[in-house]
Design a protein around this motif. Structure first.
Motif, PDB file in Angstrom:
ATOM      1  N   THR A  38      35.693  33.497  36.202  1.00 44.29           N
ATOM      2  CA  THR A  38      36.213  34.914  36.338  1.00 44.29           C
ATOM      3  C   THR A  38      34.314  35.407  36.075  1.00 44.29           C
ATOM      4  O   THR A  38      34.143  36.835  36.963  1.00 44.29           O
ATOM      5  N   GLN A  64      48.440  33.474  41.433  1.00 46.00           N
ATOM      6  CA  GLN A  64      47.849  34.897  40.533  1.00 46.00           C
ATOM      7  C   GLN A  64      49.204  35.900  40.725  1.00 46.00           C
ATOM      8  O   GLN A  64      49.995  35.932  42.203  1.00 46.00           O
ATOM      9  N   HIS A  89      46.503  33.468  36.823  1.00 45.83           N
ATOM     10  CA  HIS A  89      45.133  34.016  36.348  1.00 45.83           C
ATOM     11  C   HIS A  89      46.424  35.051  36.448  1.00 45.83           C
ATOM     12  O   HIS A  89      45.486  36.499  35.370  1.00 45.83           O
ATOM     13  N   CYS A  91      48.131  38.605  36.326  1.00 53.97           N
ATOM     14  CA  CYS A  91      47.985  39.960  36.766  1.00 53.97           C
ATOM     15  C   CYS A  91      46.789  40.134  37.102  1.00 53.97           C
ATOM     16  O   CYS A  91      46.160  41.168  38.528  1.00 53.97           O
ATOM     17  N   THR A  92      46.012  39.848  37.008  1.00 53.35           N
ATOM     18  CA  THR A  92      43.851  40.153  37.097  1.00 53.35           C
ATOM     19  C   THR A  92      43.145  38.909  36.801  1.00 53.35           C
ATOM     20  O   THR A  92      43.785  38.042  36.035  1.00 53.35           O
ATOM     21  N   ASP A  95      37.928  37.870  41.292  1.00 52.28           N
ATOM     22  CA  ASP A  95      37.832  38.069  43.134  1.00 52.28           C
ATOM     23  C   ASP A  95      38.982  36.534  43.282  1.00 52.28           C
ATOM     24  O   ASP A  95      38.499  35.834  43.788  1.00 52.28           O
TER      25      ASP A  95
END
Length: 136
Positions: A38, A64, A89, A91-92, A95
């Motif tokens: 992150t 994801q 992870h 929904c957020t 990258d």
């Protein structure tokens, strides 16, 4: 005497049968590259985090999904067989390109360790797997 032998055999069988899986601790998750990703901005950093996780024996395959994580019954079978763990992870997350770079290092590791047989049982929603598989 018979009961002692039977008790001993059953105890050994339980240790063998149930001692195969490794439960990850909170420290394993908190010190993993999957969490640290992150805060990364470069592809090389993502690859280095993957290599560090491989060296520590706790590589992750990054997913994801949406709000609720999806877990399949076959996930634990794959994790135990190939000693790689799924990490969703939600929904957020980091990258998408950084997650692909991390996962590609894990794919290479799996190829080195197990050949191509792991590819049939991996989850198809692992980030970057479909594209990487077409190239390799």
């Amino acid at each position: 005497m018979k009961s002692t032998v039977i008790t001993f055999i059953l105890t050994i069988q339980c240790l063998i049968a149930f001692g195969q899986t490794r439960a990850l601790t909170d420290d394993d998750y908190n010190n993993s590259g999957a969490i640290k990703l992150t805060f990364v901005t470069e592809m090389t950093e993502a690859k280095n985090l993957a290599r560090q996780d491989i060296d520590k024996g706790t590589p992750f395959l990054l997913l994801q999904s949406g709000i609720a994580p999806v877990v399949y019954t076959t996930d634990s079978i794959f994790e135990n067989k190939f000693r790689v763990y799924y990490y969703d992870h939600g929904c957020t997350g980091p990258d998408n390109e950084l997650m692909k770079a991390y996962n590609i290092e894990i794919f290479r590791y799996l190829d080195e360790q197990f050949g191509k047989k792991w590819r049939k049982s991996i989850r198809k929603d692992v980030i970057g797997f479909k594209k990487w598989k077409r190239k390799n």
